[in-house]
Motif scaffolding. Structure first.
Motif, PDB file in Angstrom:
ATOM      1  N   ILE A  39       0.872  -1.177   0.000  1.00 54.20           N
ATOM      2  CA  ILE A  39       0.000   0.000   0.000  1.00 54.20           C
ATOM      3  C   ILE A  39       0.907   1.225   0.000  1.00 54.20           C
ATOM      4  O   ILE A  39       1.696   1.406   0.927  1.00 54.20           O
ATOM      5  CB  ILE A  39      -0.910   0.031   1.245  1.00 54.20           C
ATOM      6  N   PRO A  40       0.818   2.064  -1.030  1.00 61.40           N
ATOM      7  CA  PRO A  40       1.664   3.265  -1.034  1.00 61.40           C
ATOM      8  C   PRO A  40       1.328   4.178   0.134  1.00 61.40           C
ATOM      9  O   PRO A  40       0.171   4.295   0.524  1.00 61.40           O
ATOM     10  CB  PRO A  40       1.352   3.935  -2.365  1.00 61.40           C
ATOM     11  N   ASP A  41       2.342   4.789   0.676  1.00 59.98           N
ATOM     12  CA  ASP A  41       2.159   5.662   1.836  1.00 59.98           C
ATOM     13  C   ASP A  41       1.743   7.057   1.356  1.00 59.98           C
ATOM     14  O   ASP A  41       2.430   8.043   1.584  1.00 59.98           O
ATOM     15  CB  ASP A  41       3.441   5.716   2.649  1.00 59.98           C
ATOM     16  N   ASP A  42       0.598   7.119   0.685  1.00 58.39           N
ATOM     17  CA  ASP A  42       0.085   8.359   0.107  1.00 58.39           C
ATOM     18  C   ASP A  42      -1.173   8.849   0.813  1.00 58.39           C
ATOM     19  O   ASP A  42      -1.843   9.747   0.315  1.00 58.39           O
ATOM     20  CB  ASP A  42      -0.260   8.152  -1.377  1.00 58.39           C
ATOM     21  N   TYR A  43      -1.533   8.253   1.916  1.00 55.99           N
ATOM     22  CA  TYR A  43      -2.785   8.560   2.594  1.00 55.99           C
ATOM     23  C   TYR A  43      -2.550   9.450   3.809  1.00 55.99           C
ATOM     24  O   TYR A  43      -1.509   9.406   4.436  1.00 55.99           O
ATOM     25  CB  TYR A  43      -3.469   7.269   3.068  1.00 55.99           C
ATOM     26  N   GLU A  44      -3.555  10.226   4.142  1.00 56.75           N
ATOM     27  CA  GLU A  44      -3.542  11.010   5.374  1.00 56.75           C
ATOM     28  C   GLU A  44      -3.866  10.076   6.539  1.00 56.75           C
ATOM     29  O   GLU A  44      -4.469   9.020   6.363  1.00 56.75           O
ATOM     30  CB  GLU A  44      -4.589  12.126   5.314  1.00 56.75           C
ATOM     31  N   PHE A  45      -3.498  10.484   7.736  1.00 51.47           N
ATOM     32  CA  PHE A  45      -3.773   9.712   8.945  1.00 51.47           C
ATOM     33  C   PHE A  45      -5.268   9.427   9.057  1.00 51.47           C
ATOM     34  O   PHE A  45      -6.087  10.330   8.937  1.00 51.47           O
ATOM     35  CB  PHE A  45      -3.279  10.495  10.168  1.00 51.47           C
TER      36      PHE A  45
END
Length: 63
Positions: A39-45
């Motif tokens: 899962i790419p680390d492109d998401y907000e918390f």
């Protein structure tokens, strides 16, 4: 901010989930199995889309 895994942090773990391969521990872990969720680390918390994706990918490992 990434928190490096230490022996103390993972000594109790059976499974360690990482979102990306680059965040997987480099050292060999005797007890813990490391699973990359890709899962790419492109998401907000706490992004709702990320939460759904995590639930879908992790649930098959947790029974």
């Amino acid at each position: 901010m990434l928190t490096p895994l230490t022996h103390e942090l993972v000594s109790w773990a059976d499974i360690i989930f990482v979102m990306e391969r680059r965040t997987a521990p480099k050292a060999s872990l005797r007890k813990a199995r490391v699973i990359c969720l890709d899962i790419p680390d492109d998401y907000e918390f706490m992004d709702p889309g990320l939460m759904r994706l995590l639930e879908a990918r992790v649930s098959k490992y947790l029974g």
